[in-house]
Write an enzyme that holds these catalytic residues in place. Sequence first.
Site, PDB file in Angstrom:
ATOM      1  N   LYS A 111      53.469  59.486   5.845  1.00  0.00           N
ATOM      2  CA  LYS A 111      54.000  59.307   4.490  1.00  0.00           C
ATOM      3  C   LYS A 111      54.097  57.839   4.090  1.00  0.00           C
ATOM      4  CE  LYS A 111      56.320  63.691   3.864  1.00  0.00           C
ATOM      5  NZ  LYS A 111      57.568  64.406   3.564  1.00  0.00           N
ATOM      6  N   LYS A 192      45.167  75.499   4.750  1.00  0.00           N
ATOM      7  CA  LYS A 192      46.403  76.261   4.609  1.00  0.00           C
ATOM      8  C   LYS A 192      46.832  76.386   3.140  1.00  0.00           C
ATOM      9  CE  LYS A 192      50.808  74.647   5.598  1.00  0.00           C
ATOM     10  NZ  LYS A 192      51.984  74.284   6.398  1.00  0.00           N
ATOM     11  N   LYS A 195      52.239  74.465  -0.820  1.00  0.00           N
ATOM     12  CA  LYS A 195      53.025  74.185  -2.024  1.00  0.00           C
ATOM     13  C   LYS A 195      52.428  73.046  -2.821  1.00  0.00           C
ATOM     14  CE  LYS A 195      57.673  74.561  -0.271  1.00  0.00           C
ATOM     15  NZ  LYS A 195      58.792  73.737   0.144  1.00  0.00           N
TER      16      LYS A 195
HETATM   17  P1  AMP Z   1      56.403  73.768   3.937  1.00  0.00           P
HETATM   18  O1  AMP Z   1      56.123  74.507   2.679  1.00  0.00           O
HETATM   19  O2  AMP Z   1      55.161  73.098   4.464  1.00  0.00           O
HETATM   20  O3  AMP Z   1      57.608  72.893   3.869  1.00  0.00           O
HETATM   21  O4  AMP Z   1      56.740  74.861   5.065  1.00  0.00           O
HETATM   22  C1  AMP Z   1      57.926  75.617   5.114  1.00  0.00           C
HETATM   23  C2  AMP Z   1      57.729  76.730   6.143  1.00  0.00           C
HETATM   24  O5  AMP Z   1      56.729  77.664   5.701  1.00  0.00           O
HETATM   25  C3  AMP Z   1      57.259  76.260   7.521  1.00  0.00           C
HETATM   26  O6  AMP Z   1      57.888  77.043   8.523  1.00  0.00           O
HETATM   27  C4  AMP Z   1      55.775  76.513   7.505  1.00  0.00           C
HETATM   28  O7  AMP Z   1      55.252  76.715   8.792  1.00  0.00           O
HETATM   29  C5  AMP Z   1      55.672  77.768   6.648  1.00  0.00           C
HETATM   30  N1  AMP Z   1      54.399  77.795   5.919  1.00  0.00           N
HETATM   31  C6  AMP Z   1      54.006  76.949   4.920  1.00  0.00           C
HETATM   32  N2  AMP Z   1      52.778  77.258   4.449  1.00  0.00           N
HETATM   33  C7  AMP Z   1      52.352  78.326   5.180  1.00  0.00           C
HETATM   34  C8  AMP Z   1      51.147  79.099   5.186  1.00  0.00           C
HETATM   35  N3  AMP Z   1      50.141  78.864   4.351  1.00  0.00           N
HETATM   36  N4  AMP Z   1      51.054  80.118   6.075  1.00  0.00           N
HETATM   37  C9  AMP Z   1      52.068  80.381   6.920  1.00  0.00           C
HETATM   38  N5  AMP Z   1      53.222  79.694   6.967  1.00  0.00           N
HETATM   39  C10 AMP Z   1      53.380  78.665   6.122  1.00  0.00           C
END
Ligand code: AMP
Length: 326
Positions: A111, A192, A195
């Site tokens: 970051k 992946k 968000k």
């Molecule tokens: P984040 O949105 O990256 O802050 O992730 C929050 C949680 O959601 C974490 O435990 C990630 O591992 C899970 N997560 C985020 N995106 C995915 C995805 N595309 N598939 C599965 N798990 C996800």
Amino acid sequence: MKRILTGLQPTGIITLGNYIGAIKQMVKYQDMYESYLFIADLHSITIPQDPNELSKNIKSLLALYLACGIDPKKNKIFIQSENLYHANISWLLECNTYYGELSRMTQFKDKSRKNANFTSGLLTYPVLMASDILIYDVDYVPVGIDQKQHVELARDIAIRFNKKFGETFKIPEPLISTEGTKIMDLVDPTKKMSKSSDNPKGVIRILDEPEVIRKKIMSATTDSDTIIKFDPINKPGISNLINIYASLSNKKIDEVEKLFVNKKYGELKKEVADLVITELTKIQSRYYELIKSKELDQILDDGIKFTSEIAKKKYELMKNKMGLHR
Ligand code: AMP
Ligand code: TRP
């Protein structure tokens, strides 16, 4: 019963990936562990946030989690910034953490490279996370793999503090689920679903309207073949759709393959869209009820009362051990 704690940053609307990969796991954990769940709003301001958006996101995230099945009776739920001890304890821990440890964190390096004008909060962020964790003497910390290093730092800080000042903290362990499936982007199924993706067509948000969901799934990238088979390397798009179907219907991958043998890609897409829409519209209607109810405030009031008492005791204990008393 073993205890777990996890924090969620109130940034952006969560995706189908978050739901399948993380929230469904947490809904399962709430029956296995004594669970603490908090909104990590102090963590989110390490990166500039719009104040109006942030305050909306805080309640909205809570309502979404509840709508997805997080039970306020089975979880201690609170907002981090309302519990004044988290930041105070973080300071005590910061003075027992080395600059070198923090500057070596992978997330900090990533970051800070992207924006040279970063705040010092971006550097000290993992200490605040250690504070969140160590206050409650938790056994496990459910996190995504990207946060594992921060939980390991929390362990190092706790071990060091215990050695220097005497037994004060339980040593936590990261809980990385191997079960949660990774959901891929619908437009580029080799990355992946995230968000922060710049192409909204590849990402299903929990609050997307049914027609929008259907459109995104029907136009998901597949391949020029015609066979419905789980093969993430050669058929990432189809495999992703099979995965989504399997997760939401609680079926195994091979059961789903059998269900769609000799069927066309269009039929698979239609069935996946139906399933996602059914699941998400249930969540959405609970969400829109919760967001206008008084229930959220009651849950947060109960949570802050309970957790502040625990955090106060830990703060007093630390202060005493460190000689910060009259
Ligand atoms: P984040 O949105 O990256 O802050 O992730 C929050 C949680 O959601 C974490 O435990 C990630 O591992 C899970 N997560 C985020 N995106 C995915 C995805 N595309 N598939 C599965 N798990 C996800
Ligand atoms: N840093 C975590 C994230 O970005 C959120 C978080 C803050 C957290 N404090 C925590 C997670 C304590 C687990 C335990 O996702």
